[in-house]
Design an enzyme around this catalytic site. Sequence first.
Site, PDB file in Angstrom:
ATOM      1  N   ASP A 173       3.538   0.643  12.317  1.00  0.00           N
ATOM      2  CA  ASP A 173       2.552  -0.074  11.698  1.00  0.00           C
ATOM      3  C   ASP A 173       2.373  -1.559  12.090  1.00  0.00           C
ATOM      4  OD1 ASP A 173       1.943   2.465  10.250  1.00  0.00           O
ATOM      5  OD2 ASP A 173       2.761   1.605   8.351  1.00  0.00           O
ATOM      6  N   ARG A 211      -1.222  14.745  12.868  1.00  0.00           N
ATOM      7  CA  ARG A 211      -0.156  14.414  11.769  1.00  0.00           C
ATOM      8  C   ARG A 211       0.201  15.377  11.040  1.00  0.00           C
ATOM      9  NH1 ARG A 211      -1.674   8.346   9.498  1.00  0.00           N
ATOM     10  NH2 ARG A 211       0.411   8.274   8.914  1.00  0.00           N
ATOM     11  N   PRO A 212       1.183  16.499  11.538  1.00  0.00           N
ATOM     12  CA  PRO A 212       1.406  17.642  10.895  1.00  0.00           C
ATOM     13  C   PRO A 212       1.875  17.476   9.359  1.00  0.00           C
ATOM     14  CG  PRO A 212       2.538  17.520  12.771  1.00  0.00           C
ATOM     15  CD  PRO A 212       1.817  16.470  12.641  1.00  0.00           C
ATOM     16  N   ILE A 213       1.942  18.476   8.619  1.00  0.00           N
ATOM     17  CA  ILE A 213       2.515  18.409   7.251  1.00  0.00           C
ATOM     18  C   ILE A 213       3.668  19.591   7.212  1.00  0.00           C
ATOM     19  CG2 ILE A 213       0.784  17.168   6.106  1.00  0.00           C
ATOM     20  CD1 ILE A 213      -0.176  19.817   4.980  1.00  0.00           C
ATOM     21  N   ASP A 214       3.854  19.980   8.260  1.00  0.00           N
ATOM     22  CA  ASP A 214       4.945  21.304   8.189  1.00  0.00           C
ATOM     23  C   ASP A 214       6.295  20.984   7.586  1.00  0.00           C
ATOM     24  OD1 ASP A 214       5.439  19.445  10.601  1.00  0.00           O
ATOM     25  OD2 ASP A 214       6.645  20.889  11.545  1.00  0.00           O
ATOM     26  N   LEU A 215       6.664  19.717   7.639  1.00  0.00           N
ATOM     27  CA  LEU A 215       7.904  19.445   7.243  1.00  0.00           C
ATOM     28  C   LEU A 215       7.956  19.153   5.537  1.00  0.00           C
ATOM     29  CD1 LEU A 215       9.402  16.445   9.332  1.00  0.00           C
ATOM     30  CD2 LEU A 215       9.822  18.672   9.565  1.00  0.00           C
ATOM     31  N   ARG A 258      -5.465  10.200   4.402  1.00  0.00           N
ATOM     32  CA  ARG A 258      -4.503  11.282   4.847  1.00  0.00           C
ATOM     33  C   ARG A 258      -3.349  11.241   3.897  1.00  0.00           C
ATOM     34  NH1 ARG A 258      -5.044  12.128   9.959  1.00  0.00           N
ATOM     35  NH2 ARG A 258      -5.855  10.111   9.905  1.00  0.00           N
ATOM     36  N   ARG A 280      -9.001  -0.647   3.964  1.00  0.00           N
ATOM     37  CA  ARG A 280      -8.090   0.485   3.600  1.00  0.00           C
ATOM     38  C   ARG A 280      -6.645  -0.157   3.094  1.00  0.00           C
ATOM     39  NH1 ARG A 280      -6.428   4.592   6.907  1.00  0.00           N
ATOM     40  NH2 ARG A 280      -5.133   4.687   5.360  1.00  0.00           N
ATOM     41  N   LYS A 308       0.902  -1.216  -0.037  1.00  0.00           N
ATOM     42  CA  LYS A 308       0.018  -0.012   0.041  1.00  0.00           C
ATOM     43  C   LYS A 308       0.705   1.146  -0.137  1.00  0.00           C
ATOM     44  CE  LYS A 308      -1.921   1.736   3.989  1.00  0.00           C
ATOM     45  NZ  LYS A 308      -1.512   3.144   4.080  1.00  0.00           N
ATOM     46  N   ASN A 309       2.084   1.096   0.864  1.00  0.00           N
ATOM     47  CA  ASN A 309       2.640   2.368   1.123  1.00  0.00           C
ATOM     48  C   ASN A 309       3.684   2.610  -0.237  1.00  0.00           C
ATOM     49  OD1 ASN A 309       1.479   2.942   3.305  1.00  0.00           O
ATOM     50  ND2 ASN A 309       3.047   2.541   4.687  1.00  0.00           N
ATOM     51  N   CYS A 358      -7.872  12.463  12.724  1.00  0.00           N
ATOM     52  CA  CYS A 358      -6.806  12.389  13.613  1.00  0.00           C
ATOM     53  C   CYS A 358      -6.723  11.300  14.210  1.00  0.00           C
ATOM     54  CB  CYS A 358      -6.914  13.664  14.899  1.00  0.00           C
ATOM     55  SG  CYS A 358      -8.139  13.207  16.026  1.00  0.00           S
TER      56      CYS A 358
HETATM   57  C1  UD1 Z   1       3.940   6.880   6.612  1.00  0.00           C
HETATM   58  C2  UD1 Z   1       3.226   5.647   6.074  1.00  0.00           C
HETATM   59  C3  UD1 Z   1       2.479   5.177   7.431  1.00  0.00           C
HETATM   60  C4  UD1 Z   1       3.464   5.107   8.613  1.00  0.00           C
HETATM   61  C5  UD1 Z   1       4.324   6.250   8.943  1.00  0.00           C
HETATM   62  C6  UD1 Z   1       5.858   5.935   9.579  1.00  0.00           C
HETATM   63  C7  UD1 Z   1       2.352   5.915   3.820  1.00  0.00           C
HETATM   64  C8  UD1 Z   1       1.115   6.218   2.981  1.00  0.00           C
HETATM   65  N1  UD1 Z   1       2.073   5.964   5.121  1.00  0.00           N
HETATM   66  O1  UD1 Z   1       3.229   7.851   6.946  1.00  0.00           O
HETATM   67  O2  UD1 Z   1       1.956   3.818   6.999  1.00  0.00           O
HETATM   68  O3  UD1 Z   1       2.747   4.683   9.682  1.00  0.00           O
HETATM   69  O4  UD1 Z   1       4.891   6.541   7.272  1.00  0.00           O
HETATM   70  O5  UD1 Z   1       6.273   5.141   9.444  1.00  0.00           O
HETATM   71  O6  UD1 Z   1       3.599   5.748   3.468  1.00  0.00           O
HETATM   72  N2  UD1 Z   1       5.733  14.494  11.014  1.00  0.00           N
HETATM   73  C9  UD1 Z   1       5.529  15.822  11.205  1.00  0.00           C
HETATM   74  N3  UD1 Z   1       5.399  16.956  10.325  1.00  0.00           N
HETATM   75  C10 UD1 Z   1       5.620  16.546   8.960  1.00  0.00           C
HETATM   76  C11 UD1 Z   1       5.242  15.123   8.908  1.00  0.00           C
HETATM   77  C12 UD1 Z   1       5.610  14.161   9.896  1.00  0.00           C
HETATM   78  O7  UD1 Z   1       5.773  16.243  12.694  1.00  0.00           O
HETATM   79  O8  UD1 Z   1       5.245  17.314   8.126  1.00  0.00           O
HETATM   80  C13 UD1 Z   1       5.468  13.480  12.034  1.00  0.00           C
HETATM   81  C14 UD1 Z   1       4.373  12.954  12.152  1.00  0.00           C
HETATM   82  O9  UD1 Z   1       3.309  13.577  12.949  1.00  0.00           O
HETATM   83  C15 UD1 Z   1       4.614  11.454  12.811  1.00  0.00           C
HETATM   84  C16 UD1 Z   1       6.093  11.325  12.138  1.00  0.00           C
HETATM   85  O10 UD1 Z   1       6.562  12.575  11.833  1.00  0.00           O
HETATM   86  O11 UD1 Z   1       4.839  11.723  14.084  1.00  0.00           O
HETATM   87  C17 UD1 Z   1       6.288  10.202  11.218  1.00  0.00           C
HETATM   88  O12 UD1 Z   1       5.281  10.829  10.261  1.00  0.00           O
HETATM   89  P1  UD1 Z   1       5.654  10.362   8.530  1.00  0.00           P
HETATM   90  O13 UD1 Z   1       6.974   9.387   8.422  1.00  0.00           O
HETATM   91  O14 UD1 Z   1       5.629  11.308   8.013  1.00  0.00           O
HETATM   92  O15 UD1 Z   1       4.530   9.424   8.418  1.00  0.00           O
HETATM   93  P2  UD1 Z   1       3.448   9.270   6.856  1.00  0.00           P
HETATM   94  O16 UD1 Z   1       4.205   9.659   5.763  1.00  0.00           O
HETATM   95  O17 UD1 Z   1       2.268  10.261   7.397  1.00  0.00           O
END
Ligand code: UD1
Length: 416
Positions: A304, A121-125, A92, A396, A22-23, A116
């Site tokens: 996961d 799960r912020p997207i700031d990065l 998401r 999903r 899936k990922n 949530c």
């Molecule tokens: C992806 C996977 C998900 C897995 C996760 C961690 C997909 C589609 N999903 O999710 O199955 O559980 O990796 O291995 O590939 N964070 C921030 N700011 C950001 C982005 C992330 O603070 O801009 C934090 C998140 O809140 C979280 C951590 O970083 O605590 C890891 O998130 P991230 O690696 O981005 O996970 P996803 O890409 O959402």
Amino acid sequence: MSKLLIEGGHPLCGVLKIQGAKNSILPIMAATLVAQGECVIENCPDISDTHTALEILKTLGAQVKMFGDKVWVDCTNVIDYEIPDALMRKMRSSIIFLGAVLTRRKKALLSFPGGCELGPRPIDLHLAALEKLGVHISEEHGYLRCEAARLKGAEIHLSFPSVGATENIMLASVQAEGRTVIENAAREPEIEDLQNFLNAMGADIRGAGSSTIVIRGVESLHSVQHRVIPDRIVTATYICAVAATRGNALLKNVEPKHLSSVLSVLREAGCEIQEFDDMISVACDRLQAVRLVRTMPYPGFPTDAQAPFMSLMCVASGSTVFVETMFENRFKHIAELQRMGAKITTEGRVAVVEGVRRLSGASVDATDLRGGGALLIAALAAEGETQIGRIEHIDRGYAAPEQVLGELGAKIVRIE
Ligand code: UD1
């Protein structure tokens, strides 16, 4: 609303074929947007997230078809750049489309990914990195308006190795002017799969799988055919299911090296695991607790797989400590496991599981995708009947679990 009805206590035995990841399929489907032609993707899992991604592509103007485990996408006529709120909320990870839409259209309009499920799960990065590549971002009425007259390569250091942010940067920089370097990139195998897909299209990306990824922008990208890697989390879930029922099985179409951390913990728990080129065999008749499971970015123990492995430890002898370091709210399945007789105490991001001889069937709800996987395992191991509701979460990410598990001897039916 559909439910899964499971009569527990039957050892799972036989051979099963693991679905594609899936990922991987989600970012790869987003990546089809950057090519001008047709792409064929093989080994696609038939799960609802795949269908949501296909919907997004269609909304943007792509032609798509799914036949069997193949997806055909033609992005020749992509004209739109807006992803509707309903689709952003459904999944998401639709945020991964942002980088690809920007490469294709130099602008994008989408809402914040909703819900949530696992805590914030912020997207700031993602956004800070895109700004470095020359994207101007403004927020209005819950929507993000992104525009870039031109995308320019940059040096980007991620403060955390976010999977989604790494993928978005790759997708936004693949045709940017000059060189982009991602430091502290996520190292998940799905990122390497995305690199392989883009490079097969003519991109110049190196380093995926390590902490430094270098992308040199190229002029154009072309059609490609690609096979998605096997789903390591589905593999981990079904290994736990076999072990929890004290069964034995051969899992085919897997990549054992993507599962090193999970397999070593399973061995510590008493499972007999054998690794082959693209197969893993598992047998188990006595389960013992492991000392500590701490979730970490790849190659550490995956967040996961935390919930599925917790179900297994619920029926092992002794106590296991789980520390969830990746997401704030990823213990929702615990309340459901407790309904089935699991002995678990929590304090913040730490859970202590004291194994019991037997769980007992109950009526429970899937709380999120992998929490749903955990309930499947618990139900298969439990005495009596379990009804799992809210299985849209399970659908999903797990393709036809009733069929896959039924073929291994589970008594499981889907009721509408
Ligand atoms: C992806 C996977 C998900 C897995 C996760 C961690 C997909 C589609 N999903 O999710 O199955 O559980 O990796 O291995 O590939 N964070 C921030 N700011 C950001 C982005 C992330 O603070 O801009 C934090 C998140 O809140 C979280 C951590 O970083 O605590 C890891 O998130 P991230 O690696 O981005 O996970 P996803 O890409 O959402």
